[in-house]
Design a protein around this motif. Structure first.
Motif, PDB file in Angstrom:
ATOM      1  N   GLN A  42       0.819  -1.213   0.000  1.00 33.41           N
ATOM      2  CA  GLN A  42       0.000   0.000   0.000  1.00 33.41           C
ATOM      3  C   GLN A  42       0.852   1.261   0.000  1.00 33.41           C
ATOM      4  O   GLN A  42       0.576   2.200  -0.753  1.00 33.41           O
ATOM      5  CB  GLN A  42      -0.953  -0.006   1.202  1.00 33.41           C
ATOM      6  CG  GLN A  42      -2.147  -0.908   1.054  1.00 33.41           C
ATOM      7  CD  GLN A  42      -3.146  -0.400   0.012  1.00 33.41           C
ATOM      8  OE1 GLN A  42      -2.970   0.640  -0.602  1.00 33.41           O
ATOM      9  NE2 GLN A  42      -4.220  -1.142  -0.178  1.00 33.41           N
ATOM     10  N   ARG A  84       1.455   1.245  -4.121  1.00 32.52           N
ATOM     11  CA  ARG A  84       0.270   2.028  -4.459  1.00 32.52           C
ATOM     12  C   ARG A  84       0.484   3.528  -4.213  1.00 32.52           C
ATOM     13  O   ARG A  84      -0.004   4.355  -4.981  1.00 32.52           O
ATOM     14  CB  ARG A  84      -0.935   1.531  -3.662  1.00 32.52           C
ATOM     15  CG  ARG A  84      -1.468   0.164  -4.100  1.00 32.52           C
ATOM     16  CD  ARG A  84      -1.868   0.187  -5.554  1.00 32.52           C
ATOM     17  NE  ARG A  84      -2.635  -0.999  -5.942  1.00 32.52           N
ATOM     18  CZ  ARG A  84      -2.487  -1.629  -7.089  1.00 32.52           C
ATOM     19  NH1 ARG A  84      -1.577  -1.200  -7.960  1.00 32.52           N
ATOM     20  NH2 ARG A  84      -3.232  -2.681  -7.398  1.00 32.52           N
ATOM     21  N   GLN A 101       2.247   5.072  -7.118  1.00 33.49           N
ATOM     22  CA  GLN A 101       1.352   5.027  -8.278  1.00 33.49           C
ATOM     23  C   GLN A 101       0.322   6.155  -8.221  1.00 33.49           C
ATOM     24  O   GLN A 101       0.028   6.797  -9.239  1.00 33.49           O
ATOM     25  CB  GLN A 101       0.628   3.678  -8.334  1.00 33.49           C
ATOM     26  CG  GLN A 101       1.478   2.539  -8.876  1.00 33.49           C
ATOM     27  CD  GLN A 101       0.662   1.266  -9.016  1.00 33.49           C
ATOM     28  OE1 GLN A 101       0.174   0.702  -8.045  1.00 33.49           O
ATOM     29  NE2 GLN A 101       0.513   0.808 -10.246  1.00 33.49           N
ATOM     30  N   ARG A 102      -0.232   6.371  -7.038  1.00 33.58           N
ATOM     31  CA  ARG A 102      -1.199   7.465  -6.885  1.00 33.58           C
ATOM     32  C   ARG A 102      -0.522   8.811  -7.132  1.00 33.58           C
ATOM     33  O   ARG A 102      -1.109   9.728  -7.694  1.00 33.58           O
ATOM     34  CB  ARG A 102      -1.813   7.427  -5.487  1.00 33.58           C
ATOM     35  CG  ARG A 102      -2.635   6.175  -5.198  1.00 33.58           C
ATOM     36  CD  ARG A 102      -3.222   6.203  -3.796  1.00 33.58           C
ATOM     37  NE  ARG A 102      -3.927   4.962  -3.513  1.00 33.58           N
ATOM     38  CZ  ARG A 102      -3.512   4.035  -2.659  1.00 33.58           C
ATOM     39  NH1 ARG A 102      -2.396   4.226  -1.965  1.00 33.58           N
ATOM     40  NH2 ARG A 102      -4.201   2.922  -2.471  1.00 33.58           N
ATOM     41  N   GLU A 133       0.854  -5.685 -12.431  1.00 35.58           N
ATOM     42  CA  GLU A 133      -0.292  -5.017 -11.826  1.00 35.58           C
ATOM     43  C   GLU A 133      -1.315  -6.046 -11.344  1.00 35.58           C
ATOM     44  O   GLU A 133      -1.901  -5.897 -10.271  1.00 35.58           O
ATOM     45  CB  GLU A 133      -0.942  -4.065 -12.833  1.00 35.58           C
ATOM     46  CG  GLU A 133      -2.201  -3.374 -12.328  1.00 35.58           C
ATOM     47  CD  GLU A 133      -1.961  -2.511 -11.111  1.00 35.58           C
ATOM     48  OE1 GLU A 133      -2.826  -2.535 -10.208  1.00 35.58           O
ATOM     49  OE2 GLU A 133      -0.927  -1.824 -11.058  1.00 35.58           O
ATOM     50  N   SER A 184      -2.626  -6.497  -7.427  1.00 34.70           N
ATOM     51  CA  SER A 184      -4.061  -6.479  -7.122  1.00 34.70           C
ATOM     52  C   SER A 184      -4.484  -7.769  -6.424  1.00 34.70           C
ATOM     53  O   SER A 184      -5.260  -7.752  -5.464  1.00 34.70           O
ATOM     54  CB  SER A 184      -4.878  -6.290  -8.403  1.00 34.70           C
ATOM     55  OG  SER A 184      -4.592  -5.047  -8.996  1.00 34.70           O
TER      56      SER A 184
END
Length: 274
Positions: free
Chosen positions: A130, A134, A137-138, A181, A185
């Motif tokens: 996370q 992530r 990526q955000r 990816e 996920s």
């Protein structure tokens, strides 16, 4: 040359409550005071306002003592002119930022430096994904909307290729690895109990979840970026105490090798200030 390049530039830095981000912020303010301003992303904690956390965890740090000496009574004015805290959270979609703040960043920022990360070598795999995968990526999703971005700098680690043996080149191995990816996920959908039980099989030859997730982050950032998007990876090795700047031997946490530096300095100087 650096001062000329950074003249009137607008920066956006994450991770400034951590060691590397804090040192980077101080060094920029002290050596490149001609920057226009620096936006700092800070996650608000329960019971503390944005400005309270900015002051307590960043500005009140011994890291900024040298700047306090340089500017004396004008220190607070200098900080208010140069640093603009922005509330956000790398763990939330859209970085948890208000739309008005996003628009300000999109319209004004020139350089992004992402220092935010979990440096816990053995963090639970889903938690490490996370923040270390992530989160960037955000951030790059927002960065690609910025009108005049000159560079997106991501602080990685020298050990992203620690799953390999022999001579290791300074490059991204298999940057277009397929189904990466999909793997991320799937891991985030997997029950924690199963992840914990199978973590060694999942990370393979990587020594820990930290290096595993930092490696994935580099590859996905390359895959996610738009054509000609300015992307730079910085891979520091083990981060310990400061050598000279902002003050000799300074650290602000007891993680990894920092504990060794701290206790050695404490043994030599009992008046050492934390």
């Amino acid at each position: 040359m650096l001062q000329e390049y950074y003249n009137r530039k607008v920066l956006f830095i994450t991770g400034c409550t951590g060691f590397v981000g804090k040192v980077l912020l101080e060094k920029t303010l002290r050596c490149l005071p001609n920057v226009r301003c620096i936006y700092v992303l800070i996650r608000q904690k329960k019971g503390s306002s944005l400005m309270e956390r900015f002051k307590r965890e960043i500005l009140d740090s011994q890291c900024f003592d040298r700047l306090r000496q340089i500017y004396g009574g004008g220190f607070e004015k200098f900080i208010n002119e140069k640093i603009i805290p922005i509330e956000g959270d790398m763990l939330k979609e859209g970085l948890g930022m208000a739309e008005n703040d996003k628009r300000i960043i999109i319209d004004n920022v020139n350089i992004i430096i992402n220092c935010a990360a979990s440096v816990d070598f053995n963090a639970r795999l889903d938690d490490a994904i996370q923040i270390n995968v992530r989160g960037p990526q955000r951030f790059i999703a927002l960065a690609q909307q910025i009108k005049n971005l000159e560079n997106f700098i991501h602080i990685s680690t020298a050990y992203v290729n620690s799953d390999k043996g022999g001579y290791i080149e300074e490059k991204i191995y298999d940057p277009n690895q397929e189904n990466l990816e999909q793997l991320v996920s799937q891991l985030l959908k997997t029950p924690v109990s199963i992840l914990e039980k199978n973590v060694k099989d999942i990370i393979g030859d990587f020594p820990n979840t930290y290096t595993f997730t930092k490696c994935i982050a580099e590859k996905l950032l390359v895959q996610n970026r738009a054509p000609n998007f300015p992307l730079t990876f910085v891979r520091p090795s083990i981060v310990g105490a400061s050598w000279k700047d902002p003050t000799p031997g300074w650290i602000d946490s007891l993680v990894a090798s920092s504990a060794i530096f701290f206790f050695d300095r404490f043994r030599i100087n009992k008046n050492f200030k934390w």
